[in-house]
Write a protein that holds these residues in place. Structure first.
Motif, PDB file in Angstrom:
ATOM      1  N   CYS A  73      -4.443   3.699 107.782  1.00 18.43           N
ATOM      2  CA  CYS A  73      -3.912   2.344 107.910  1.00 18.43           C
ATOM      3  C   CYS A  73      -3.168   1.982 106.628  1.00 18.43           C
ATOM      4  CB  CYS A  73      -5.031   1.324 108.128  1.00 18.43           C
ATOM      5  SG  CYS A  73      -6.184   1.761 109.438  1.00 18.43           S
ATOM      6  N   CYS A  76       0.772   2.530 105.889  1.00 17.57           N
ATOM      7  CA  CYS A  76       1.787   1.551 106.280  1.00 17.57           C
ATOM      8  C   CYS A  76       1.415   0.142 105.847  1.00 17.57           C
ATOM      9  CB  CYS A  76       2.001   1.592 107.791  1.00 17.57           C
ATOM     10  SG  CYS A  76       2.519   3.220 108.353  1.00 17.57           S
ATOM     11  N   HIS A  77       0.131  -0.072 105.559  1.00 13.73           N
ATOM     12  CA  HIS A  77      -0.316  -1.392 105.089  1.00 13.73           C
ATOM     13  C   HIS A  77      -0.940  -1.206 103.713  1.00 13.73           C
ATOM     14  CE1 HIS A  77       0.471  -2.966 109.100  1.00 13.73           C
ATOM     15  NE2 HIS A  77      -0.188  -1.925 109.583  1.00 13.73           N
ATOM     16  N   ARG A 100       9.639  -1.139 114.685  1.00 14.87           N
ATOM     17  CA  ARG A 100       9.576  -2.451 114.020  1.00 14.87           C
ATOM     18  C   ARG A 100       9.087  -2.337 112.581  1.00 14.87           C
ATOM     19  NH1 ARG A 100       6.657  -6.005 118.738  1.00 14.87           N
ATOM     20  NH2 ARG A 100       8.497  -6.244 120.071  1.00 14.87           N
ATOM     21  N   ASN A 111      -4.009 -15.174 111.933  1.00  7.02           N
ATOM     22  CA  ASN A 111      -2.943 -15.285 112.941  1.00  7.02           C
ATOM     23  C   ASN A 111      -3.545 -15.491 114.325  1.00  7.02           C
ATOM     24  OD1 ASN A 111      -0.977 -14.869 110.988  1.00  7.02           O
ATOM     25  ND2 ASN A 111      -1.020 -12.634 111.256  1.00  7.02           N
ATOM     26  N   PHE A 115       0.591  -8.615 115.959  1.00  7.02           N
ATOM     27  CA  PHE A 115       1.906  -8.004 116.203  1.00  7.02           C
ATOM     28  C   PHE A 115       2.989  -9.080 116.254  1.00  7.02           C
ATOM     29  CE2 PHE A 115      -0.668  -4.528 118.347  1.00  7.02           C
ATOM     30  CZ  PHE A 115      -0.454  -3.574 117.363  1.00  7.02           C
ATOM     31  N   TRP A 116       4.241  -8.653 116.065  1.00  6.79           N
ATOM     32  CA  TRP A 116       5.384  -9.580 116.068  1.00  6.79           C
ATOM     33  C   TRP A 116       5.467 -10.324 117.396  1.00  6.79           C
ATOM     34  CZ3 TRP A 116       8.361 -10.696 111.898  1.00  6.79           C
ATOM     35  CH2 TRP A 116       8.354  -9.818 110.822  1.00  6.79           C
ATOM     36  N   ARG A 119       0.958  -9.216 121.033  1.00  6.04           N
ATOM     37  CA  ARG A 119       0.391  -8.535 122.202  1.00  6.04           C
ATOM     38  C   ARG A 119      -1.072  -8.125 122.031  1.00  6.04           C
ATOM     39  NH1 ARG A 119       3.513  -4.896 119.648  1.00  6.04           N
ATOM     40  NH2 ARG A 119       2.714  -2.803 119.286  1.00  6.04           N
ATOM     41  N   GLN A 126      -6.264  -5.033 117.994  1.00  6.74           N
ATOM     42  CA  GLN A 126      -5.106  -4.455 117.311  1.00  6.74           C
ATOM     43  C   GLN A 126      -5.410  -3.060 116.768  1.00  6.74           C
ATOM     44  OE1 GLN A 126      -4.399  -3.550 114.048  1.00  6.74           O
ATOM     45  NE2 GLN A 126      -2.295  -3.111 114.641  1.00  6.74           N
ATOM     46  N   PRO A 130      -2.576   1.418 116.636  1.00  7.23           N
ATOM     47  CA  PRO A 130      -1.882   2.390 115.787  1.00  7.23           C
ATOM     48  C   PRO A 130      -2.487   3.794 115.855  1.00  7.23           C
ATOM     49  CG  PRO A 130      -3.072   0.758 114.458  1.00  7.23           C
ATOM     50  CD  PRO A 130      -3.068   0.275 115.861  1.00  7.23           C
ATOM     51  N   ARG A 267       6.602 -14.226 117.372  1.00  4.07           N
ATOM     52  CA  ARG A 267       5.669 -15.107 116.664  1.00  4.07           C
ATOM     53  C   ARG A 267       6.357 -15.604 115.400  1.00  4.07           C
ATOM     54  NH1 ARG A 267       0.767 -11.983 114.213  1.00  4.07           N
ATOM     55  NH2 ARG A 267       2.423 -11.662 112.732  1.00  4.07           N
TER      56      ARG A 267
HETATM   57  C1  HEM Z   1       1.038  -4.135 112.880  1.00  5.79           C
HETATM   58  C2  HEM Z   1      -3.351  -3.036 111.142  1.00  5.79           C
HETATM   59  C3  HEM Z   1      -2.002   1.622 111.077  1.00  5.79           C
HETATM   60  C4  HEM Z   1       2.598   0.186 111.305  1.00  5.79           C
HETATM   61  C5  HEM Z   1      -0.253  -4.254 112.414  1.00  5.79           C
HETATM   62  C6  HEM Z   1      -1.025  -5.472 112.388  1.00  5.79           C
HETATM   63  C7  HEM Z   1      -2.252  -5.172 111.872  1.00  5.79           C
HETATM   64  C8  HEM Z   1      -2.261  -3.759 111.577  1.00  5.79           C
HETATM   65  C9  HEM Z   1      -3.415  -6.124 111.642  1.00  5.79           C
HETATM   66  C10 HEM Z   1      -0.553  -6.833 112.879  1.00  5.79           C
HETATM   67  C11 HEM Z   1      -0.221  -7.750 111.747  1.00  5.79           C
HETATM   68  C12 HEM Z   1       0.469  -9.001 112.230  1.00  5.79           C
HETATM   69  O1  HEM Z   1       0.750  -9.118 113.426  1.00  5.79           O
HETATM   70  O2  HEM Z   1       0.750  -9.889 111.420  1.00  5.79           O
HETATM   71  C13 HEM Z   1      -3.401  -1.647 111.136  1.00  5.79           C
HETATM   72  C14 HEM Z   1      -4.613  -0.843 111.056  1.00  5.79           C
HETATM   73  C15 HEM Z   1      -4.239   0.462 111.093  1.00  5.79           C
HETATM   74  C16 HEM Z   1      -2.785   0.479 111.133  1.00  5.79           C
HETATM   75  C17 HEM Z   1      -6.018  -1.406 110.985  1.00  5.79           C
HETATM   76  C18 HEM Z   1      -5.112   1.698 111.139  1.00  5.79           C
HETATM   77  C19 HEM Z   1      -6.016   1.822 112.151  1.00  5.79           C
HETATM   78  C20 HEM Z   1      -0.633   1.617 110.981  1.00  5.79           C
HETATM   79  C21 HEM Z   1       0.172   2.784 110.678  1.00  5.79           C
HETATM   80  C22 HEM Z   1       1.477   2.371 110.739  1.00  5.79           C
HETATM   81  C23 HEM Z   1       1.475   0.953 111.104  1.00  5.79           C
HETATM   82  C24 HEM Z   1      -0.355   4.161 110.331  1.00  5.79           C
HETATM   83  C25 HEM Z   1       2.743   3.144 110.467  1.00  5.79           C
HETATM   84  C26 HEM Z   1       2.907   4.419 110.895  1.00  5.79           C
HETATM   85  C27 HEM Z   1       2.559  -1.063 111.892  1.00  5.79           C
HETATM   86  C28 HEM Z   1       3.718  -1.711 112.487  1.00  5.79           C
HETATM   87  C29 HEM Z   1       3.254  -2.937 112.990  1.00  5.79           C
HETATM   88  C30 HEM Z   1       1.838  -3.032 112.637  1.00  5.79           C
HETATM   89  C31 HEM Z   1       5.136  -1.155 112.587  1.00  5.79           C
HETATM   90  C32 HEM Z   1       4.073  -3.966 113.782  1.00  5.79           C
HETATM   91  C33 HEM Z   1       4.178  -3.474 115.216  1.00  5.79           C
HETATM   92  C34 HEM Z   1       4.643  -4.514 116.213  1.00  5.79           C
HETATM   93  O3  HEM Z   1       4.632  -5.713 115.942  1.00  5.79           O
HETATM   94  O4  HEM Z   1       5.019  -4.113 117.318  1.00  5.79           O
HETATM   95  N1  HEM Z   1      -1.021  -3.226 111.902  1.00  5.79           N
HETATM   96  N2  HEM Z   1      -2.318  -0.803 111.202  1.00  5.79           N
HETATM   97  N3  HEM Z   1       0.176   0.529 111.205  1.00  5.79           N
HETATM   98  N4  HEM Z   1       1.458  -1.874 111.989  1.00  5.79           N
HETATM   99 FE1  HEM Z   1      -0.400  -1.359 111.533  1.00  5.79          FE
END
Ligand code: HEM
Ligand code: HEM
Length: 344
Positions: A73, A76-77, A100, A111, A115-116, A119, A126, A130, A267
Motif C-alpha cells: 500500500c 502508492c500511498h 487515475r 471521507n 475513491f474519486w 465506489r 476499499q 487494490p 467526489r
Molecule cells: C485509492 C488505500 C494500494 C493506487 C485509495 C484510497 C485508499 C487507498 C484509502 C481512497 C482514498 C480516497 O478516496 O480519498 C490503499 C491500501 C492499499 C492500496 C490500503 C493496500 C492494500 C494501492 C496501490 C496502488 C494504489 C499498490 C498503486 C499501484 C490507488 C489509486 C487510487 C487509490 C490510483 C484511486 C483510484 C480511484 O479513485 O479509482 N487507496 N491503497 N493503491 N489507490 Fe490505493
C-alpha cells in the motif's frame, strides 16, 4: 461620569469592532468546517484496538501482499510523501500505469466514501480493491491468505487482533486491520488550531484566503472535517475543463450509479495536505496548486479568479498541511518455505 461611560461604551464597541474579523470569520468557518478530533475516530463494525492497528500497519507496509512481491500500500500511498505517490497516475503490477491519480490515505477515514467516484463504502471495503486490481497488486484473496498463513508471526498477530475468532486469518480481517491502521493516520493542521481558538495559528493572509474560500463558494462543495470528501459534484459544473485536464473516457460516478446525471461527477476532493499531493485532479494532469485553484474558479464557479486571490486561497490551503503521523518502519515476519513465491 456620563461622558466617561459613553467613552467607555464607545471604546468597548470599537474594541469589539476590531476583533470581529477573526471572531466572526471563525464563527462562519465553524458552521462549515469541523476541526479534526484529537483521538482516533471510531469506524463502523470494526472496534479499533492497539493489536489491530499494529497488524494493519504491518500489512500496509508488506509488499508480499502483491503478486509480484514489489508493491505494498505504501508504494502508492507513501507516508513519507503526503500519503500518495506524486505521480500523474500510479505505476503498479508489471509497470502498468493505472487510470487515475492516487489520493492520499491521510485522513481518508473522514471521507463519506472512498475513491474519486466514491465506489467503496468505507476503508475496509476499499482495502480489498487494490490487492486484486490487475494494474495495482494483481493478487487474489486466497493467495493473500495463503501468504499470511505461511508465516507463524502473522497467524499470532491475527489471533491477537481478532480474539475469539476460530479462523482469524481471513481476507475480511486483513481489510479490517488495514482500516484500523488507516484510522490513525490523521494530521492536525494550523487550520485546526485556528478553528479551536488560536488566532495566531494562521497568518492574516491565510485568514483572508479562508474568507475568500468561503465567500467565492469553494466551501459550498469543500466543507466538513476534510474540507471536501463529503459529496459529489460534476467536474465542470459551470464550464467543462478541456480533455487535457478532464479526459473524456473517465466518466466518474456514472460507472458507479449508471445514471446519466452522474456523467463526469466526482467526489469534491478532500483538501487536507493538498500542498503535498501534486499533481492534481483525478487525472493528475495539473502540477501547480495555483493552477488547480484557477481551474476550479472557471470550472466550478464560472469565475476567472484574480492572481492575488488565487495566492491567498493557496495560502489558506497550506494551513491544511498537518503534522504527519510518526511512523516507525515495521519489522515484518520472515517468509518461510510455504510462502508463495513472487510472480509476474
Ligand atoms: C485509492 C488505500 C494500494 C493506487 C485509495 C484510497 C485508499 C487507498 C484509502 C481512497 C482514498 C480516497 O478516496 O480519498 C490503499 C491500501 C492499499 C492500496 C490500503 C493496500 C492494500 C494501492 C496501490 C496502488 C494504489 C499498490 C498503486 C499501484 C490507488 C489509486 C487510487 C487509490 C490510483 C484511486 C483510484 C480511484 O479513485 O479509482 N487507496 N491503497 N493503491 N489507490 Fe490505493
Ligand atoms: C477538486 C480547490 C470549488 C468540486 C479540487 C482540487 C482543488 C480544489 C485544489 C484538486 C484536489 C486534488 O487533486 O486532490 C477548490 C477551490 C475552489 C473549489 C479553491 C474555489 C475556488 C469547488 C466547487 C465545487 C468543487 C464550487 C463543486 C461545485 C470539486 C470536485 C473536485 C475538486 C468535484 C474533484 C475533481 C476531479 O475529479 O479531479 N478542488 N475547489 N470545487 N473540486 Fe474544488
Amino acid at each position: 461620569i456620563l461622558v466617561k461611560t459613553l467613552v467607555a461604551a464607545l471604546l468597548a464597541t470599537t474594541a469589539f469592532a476590531a476583533v470581529p474579523a477573526a471572531a466572526e470569520l471563525r464563527g462562519t468557518a465553524l458552521e462549515v468546517f469541523k476541526p479534526l478530533p484529537s483521538t482516533t475516530p471510531a469506524v463502523a463494525d470494526n472496534p479499533i484496538t492497539p493489536d489491530k492497528i499494529a497488524l494493519g500497519k504491518a500489512l500496509f507496509f508488506d509488499p508480499r501482499m502483491s503478486a509480484s512481491g514489489v508493491f505494498s500500500c505504501n508504494s502508492c500511498h507513501n507516508l513519507a510523501t503526503g500519503g500518495d505517490d506524486n505521480l500523474e497516475t500510479s505505476i503498479g503490477h508489471g509497470w502498468q500505469k493505472g487510470p487515475r491519480n492516487a489520493p492520499t490515505v491521510l485522513n481518508a477515514v473522514f471521507n463519506v466514501a472512498q475513491f474519486w467516484d466514491g465506489r467503496a463504502e468505507d476503508l475496509k471495503a476499499q482495502a480489498k480493491g487494490p490487492v486484486q486490481a490487475g494494474v495495482e497488486m494483481a493478487n487474489t484473496p486466497d493467495q493473500v491468505v495463503t501468504t499470511l498463513k505461511s508465516m507463524p508471526d502473522y497467524i499470532a498477530w491475527f489471533t491477537a487482533a481478532f480474539p475469539g475468532e476460530e479462523d482469524p486469518v481471513t481476507f475480511d480481517n486483513f481489510a479490517k486491520a488495514i482500516e484500523a491502521y488507516e484510522a490513525t493516520l490523521i494530521t492536525p493542521a494550523p487550520f485546526d488550531a485556528w478553528l479551536n481558538g488560536d488566532d495566531a495559528a494562521m497568518t492574516e493572509d491565510q485568514q483572508q484566503g479562508l474568507a475568500l474560500f468561503i465567500d467565492k463558494g469553494c466551501a459550498s462543495c469543500h466543507a466538513g472535517v476534510n474540507v471536501g470528501g463529503e459529496d459529489y459534484y460534476p467536474f465542470g459544473l459551470i464550464e467543462k475543463p478541456g480533455a487535457e485536464v478532464l479526459p473524456e473516457g473517465d466518466k466518474g460516478r456514472f460507472a458507479v450509479t449508471n445514471t446519466a446525471d452522474d456523467s463526469y461527477v466526482f467526489r469534491a476532493a478532500p483538501l487536507r495536505n493538498i500542498a503535498l499531493t501534486a499533481p492534481y485532479f483525478h487525472s493528475g494532469k495539473v502540477w501547480s496548486l495555483e493552477e488547480a485553484v484557477s481551474v476550479m474558479g472557471t470550472s466550478q464557479l464560472g469565475e476567472a479568479l484574480e492572481p492575488g486571490d488565487v495566492g491567498k486561497i493557496v495560502g489558506f490551503l497550506k494551513a491544511l498541511t498537518g503534522r504527519m503521523p510518526e511512523v516507525t518502519y515495521p519489522v515484518l515476519p520472515a517468509e518461510t518455505k510455504e510462502t508463495p513465491r513472487p510472480s509476474g
